[in-house]
Write a protein that holds these residues in place. Structure first.
Motif, PDB file in Angstrom:
ATOM      1  N   VAL A  26      21.719  50.983  45.044  1.00 27.91           N
ATOM      2  CA  VAL A  26      22.615  49.827  45.228  1.00 27.91           C
ATOM      3  C   VAL A  26      23.981  50.133  44.618  1.00 27.91           C
ATOM      4  CG1 VAL A  26      23.017  47.422  44.517  1.00 27.91           C
ATOM      5  CG2 VAL A  26      20.781  48.104  45.426  1.00 27.91           C
ATOM      6  N   MET A  27      23.998  50.753  43.435  1.00 37.04           N
ATOM      7  CA  MET A  27      25.271  51.082  42.775  1.00 37.04           C
ATOM      8  C   MET A  27      26.045  52.101  43.597  1.00 37.04           C
ATOM      9  SD  MET A  27      26.631  50.057  39.843  1.00 37.04           S
ATOM     10  CE  MET A  27      28.296  49.945  40.403  1.00 37.04           C
ATOM     11  N   GLN A  28      25.358  53.129  44.081  1.00 37.84           N
ATOM     12  CA  GLN A  28      26.026  54.148  44.891  1.00 37.84           C
ATOM     13  C   GLN A  28      26.556  53.550  46.191  1.00 37.84           C
ATOM     14  OE1 GLN A  28      22.964  57.192  45.057  1.00 37.84           O
ATOM     15  NE2 GLN A  28      24.103  58.406  43.570  1.00 37.84           N
ATOM     16  N   LYS A  29      25.782  52.672  46.805  1.00 35.66           N
ATOM     17  CA  LYS A  29      26.233  52.020  48.042  1.00 35.66           C
ATOM     18  C   LYS A  29      27.478  51.181  47.764  1.00 35.66           C
ATOM     19  CE  LYS A  29      24.939  48.781  51.615  1.00 35.66           C
ATOM     20  NZ  LYS A  29      24.109  47.661  51.952  1.00 35.66           N
ATOM     21  N   PHE A  30      27.483  50.492  46.635  1.00 39.44           N
ATOM     22  CA  PHE A  30      28.638  49.671  46.294  1.00 39.44           C
ATOM     23  C   PHE A  30      29.883  50.533  46.114  1.00 39.44           C
ATOM     24  CE2 PHE A  30      31.510  47.260  43.679  1.00 39.44           C
ATOM     25  CZ  PHE A  30      31.540  46.062  44.371  1.00 39.44           C
ATOM     26  N   PHE A  31      29.742  51.635  45.359  1.00 36.70           N
ATOM     27  CA  PHE A  31      30.891  52.525  45.168  1.00 36.70           C
ATOM     28  C   PHE A  31      31.360  53.104  46.501  1.00 36.70           C
ATOM     29  CE2 PHE A  31      29.843  53.461  40.466  1.00 36.70           C
ATOM     30  CZ  PHE A  31      30.734  52.501  40.040  1.00 36.70           C
ATOM     31  N   ALA A  32      30.430  53.457  47.375  1.00 36.27           N
ATOM     32  CA  ALA A  32      30.794  53.997  48.687  1.00 36.27           C
ATOM     33  C   ALA A  32      31.544  52.952  49.511  1.00 36.27           C
ATOM     34  CB  ALA A  32      29.546  54.466  49.425  1.00 36.27           C
ATOM     35  N   SER A  33      31.130  51.704  49.422  1.00 34.55           N
ATOM     36  CA  SER A  33      31.790  50.646  50.199  1.00 34.55           C
ATOM     37  C   SER A  33      33.224  50.422  49.737  1.00 34.55           C
ATOM     38  CB  SER A  33      31.000  49.341  50.118  1.00 34.55           C
ATOM     39  OG  SER A  33      31.152  48.732  48.853  1.00 34.55           O
ATOM     40  N   MET A  34      33.520  50.780  48.511  1.00 32.96           N
ATOM     41  CA  MET A  34      34.887  50.611  48.002  1.00 32.96           C
ATOM     42  C   MET A  34      35.871  51.539  48.718  1.00 32.96           C
ATOM     43  SD  MET A  34      34.420  50.059  43.938  1.00 32.96           S
ATOM     44  CE  MET A  34      36.131  50.463  43.735  1.00 32.96           C
ATOM     45  N   ASN A  35      35.365  52.626  49.279  1.00 33.29           N
ATOM     46  CA  ASN A  35      36.233  53.560  49.989  1.00 33.29           C
ATOM     47  C   ASN A  35      36.612  53.055  51.374  1.00 33.29           C
ATOM     48  OD1 ASN A  35      36.289  55.440  47.905  1.00 33.29           O
ATOM     49  ND2 ASN A  35      34.353  56.324  48.561  1.00 33.29           N
ATOM     50  N   ASN A  36      35.920  52.042  51.840  1.00 35.23           N
ATOM     51  CA  ASN A  36      36.191  51.475  53.158  1.00 35.23           C
ATOM     52  C   ASN A  36      37.174  50.311  53.008  1.00 35.23           C
ATOM     53  OD1 ASN A  36      36.125  50.739  55.808  1.00 35.23           O
ATOM     54  ND2 ASN A  36      34.079  49.842  55.726  1.00 35.23           N
ATOM     55  N   VAL A  37      38.453  50.641  52.899  1.00 32.89           N
ATOM     56  CA  VAL A  37      39.467  49.614  52.670  1.00 32.89           C
ATOM     57  C   VAL A  37      40.257  49.271  53.933  1.00 32.89           C
ATOM     58  CG1 VAL A  37      39.736  50.138  50.218  1.00 32.89           C
ATOM     59  CG2 VAL A  37      41.164  51.321  51.879  1.00 32.89           C
ATOM     60  N   LYS A  38      39.961  49.965  55.010  1.00 36.09           N
ATOM     61  CA  LYS A  38      40.690  49.724  56.259  1.00 36.09           C
ATOM     62  C   LYS A  38      40.493  48.271  56.707  1.00 36.09           C
ATOM     63  CE  LYS A  38      41.427  51.602  60.837  1.00 36.09           C
ATOM     64  NZ  LYS A  38      41.024  52.615  61.806  1.00 36.09           N
ATOM     65  N   GLY A  39      41.612  47.617  56.967  1.00 33.79           N
ATOM     66  CA  GLY A  39      41.559  46.244  57.447  1.00 33.79           C
ATOM     67  C   GLY A  39      41.415  45.201  56.345  1.00 33.79           C
ATOM     68  N   LYS A  40      41.350  45.635  55.106  1.00 31.16           N
ATOM     69  CA  LYS A  40      41.222  44.693  53.996  1.00 31.16           C
ATOM     70  C   LYS A  40      42.597  44.405  53.403  1.00 31.16           C
ATOM     71  CE  LYS A  40      36.514  45.478  52.561  1.00 31.16           C
ATOM     72  NZ  LYS A  40      35.893  46.596  53.210  1.00 31.16           N
ATOM     73  N   THR A  41      42.760  43.187  52.931  1.00 28.59           N
ATOM     74  CA  THR A  41      44.010  42.812  52.277  1.00 28.59           C
ATOM     75  C   THR A  41      44.018  43.374  50.855  1.00 28.59           C
ATOM     76  OG1 THR A  41      43.126  40.772  51.343  1.00 28.59           O
ATOM     77  CG2 THR A  41      44.071  40.646  53.581  1.00 28.59           C
ATOM     78  N   ALA A  42      45.174  43.393  50.250  1.00 29.31           N
ATOM     79  CA  ALA A  42      45.285  43.854  48.864  1.00 29.31           C
ATOM     80  C   ALA A  42      44.400  43.001  47.955  1.00 29.31           C
ATOM     81  CB  ALA A  42      46.738  43.803  48.407  1.00 29.31           C
ATOM     82  N   GLU A  43      44.378  41.702  48.217  1.00 30.02           N
ATOM     83  CA  GLU A  43      43.552  40.804  47.406  1.00 30.02           C
ATOM     84  C   GLU A  43      42.070  41.153  47.536  1.00 30.02           C
ATOM     85  OE1 GLU A  43      42.782  36.036  46.686  1.00 30.02           O
ATOM     86  OE2 GLU A  43      44.139  36.666  48.275  1.00 30.02           O
ATOM     87  N   GLN A  44      41.618  41.457  48.738  1.00 29.77           N
ATOM     88  CA  GLN A  44      40.217  41.834  48.943  1.00 29.77           C
ATOM     89  C   GLN A  44      39.886  43.148  48.233  1.00 29.77           C
ATOM     90  OE1 GLN A  44      40.447  41.720  53.230  1.00 29.77           O
ATOM     91  NE2 GLN A  44      39.138  39.891  53.327  1.00 29.77           N
ATOM     92  N   ILE A  45      40.824  44.068  48.261  1.00 25.93           N
ATOM     93  CA  ILE A  45      40.620  45.355  47.583  1.00 25.93           C
ATOM     94  C   ILE A  45      40.527  45.144  46.081  1.00 25.93           C
ATOM     95  CG2 ILE A  45      41.666  47.602  47.088  1.00 25.93           C
ATOM     96  CD1 ILE A  45      42.819  47.465  50.003  1.00 25.93           C
ATOM     97  N   PHE A  46      41.398  44.318  45.526  1.00 25.25           N
ATOM     98  CA  PHE A  46      41.336  44.030  44.095  1.00 25.25           C
ATOM     99  C   PHE A  46      40.026  43.348  43.729  1.00 25.25           C
ATOM    100  CE2 PHE A  46      46.168  44.097  44.136  1.00 25.25           C
ATOM    101  CZ  PHE A  46      46.246  45.314  43.477  1.00 25.25           C
ATOM    102  N   ASP A  47      39.586  42.424  44.573  1.00 25.13           N
ATOM    103  CA  ASP A  47      38.297  41.756  44.331  1.00 25.13           C
ATOM    104  C   ASP A  47      37.154  42.766  44.287  1.00 25.13           C
ATOM    105  OD1 ASP A  47      39.399  39.226  44.111  1.00 25.13           O
ATOM    106  OD2 ASP A  47      38.985  38.674  46.209  1.00 25.13           O
ATOM    107  N   LEU A  48      37.186  43.741  45.208  1.00 28.74           N
ATOM    108  CA  LEU A  48      36.162  44.783  45.214  1.00 28.74           C
ATOM    109  C   LEU A  48      36.198  45.614  43.936  1.00 28.74           C
ATOM    110  CD1 LEU A  48      36.151  46.282  48.832  1.00 28.74           C
ATOM    111  CD2 LEU A  48      34.223  45.276  47.612  1.00 28.74           C
ATOM    112  N   GLN A  49      37.399  45.957  43.501  1.00 27.71           N
ATOM    113  CA  GLN A  49      37.536  46.762  42.290  1.00 27.71           C
ATOM    114  C   GLN A  49      37.043  45.997  41.059  1.00 27.71           C
ATOM    115  OE1 GLN A  49      41.711  47.642  42.756  1.00 27.71           O
ATOM    116  NE2 GLN A  49      41.276  49.694  43.531  1.00 27.71           N
TER     117      GLN A  49
END
Length: 118
Positions: A26-49
Motif C-alpha cells: 500500500v505504501m509503495q502504491k501510494f508513493f508510485a501514485s504521487m508520480n502521476n501528476v498529469k492533469g492534477k492541479t497544484a493544490e491536488q499535488i500538494f494534498d498528495l504530498q
C-alpha cells in the motif's frame, strides 16, 4: 526479521507478516501514485504530498512501533542528498521486508547515483 535503522541507531524486530507485507505494498502504491501528476492541479499535488508525509509517519509507527518522539526526530532530519529521513526509512524498511539485503540496497542506491535516469 531484524532491521537496523541507522537514523534511529536501533534494531527492530519486524515480522514479515501478511499485514506488514500489505502495508508495504500500500505504501509503495501510494508513493508510485504521487508520480502521476498529469492533469492534477497544484493544490491536488500538494494534498498528495501532505498525505504522503502523513502516511509515511503512520507506516513507521505501525511497522516499527515507533513513538511520537522518534517520528518527530526523523521528521526533522534530512539525508546526505537533502531528502527527508522519514521517506528514506520508509523506503529502506519496504525494501528489507520485500527481501532485499542491505548489500543489495546499497548497490541499488549506488547505481541510481551513477545513472539517475535508469
Amino acid at each position: 526479521m531484524q532491521i537496523y535503522v541507522k537514523q534511529l541507531k536501533r534494531k527492530f524486530n519486524v515480522p514479515t507478516s501478511h499485514k506488514n507485507m500489505r502495508r508495504v505494498l500500500v505504501m509503495q502504491k501510494f508513493f508510485a501514485s504521487m508520480n502521476n501528476v498529469k492533469g492534477k492541479t497544484a493544490e491536488q499535488i500538494f494534498d498528495l504530498q501532505i498525505k504522503a508525509m502523513d502516511e509515511a509517519d503512520k507506516f513507521l509507527k505501525v511497522v516499527l512501533n515507533l513513538k511520537d518522539k522518534e517520528i518527530n526526530r526523523l521528521d526533522s532530519e534530512v539525508n546526505e542528498e537533502g531528502n527527508d529521513a522519514t521517506v528514506d526509512v520508509v523506503n529502506y524498511v519496504c525494501q528489507r521486508l520485500m527481501g532485499q539485503t542491505d548489500k543489495q540496497i546499497t548497490e541499488e542506491k549506488k547505481q541510481v547515483r551513477e545513472n539517475p535516469k535508469k
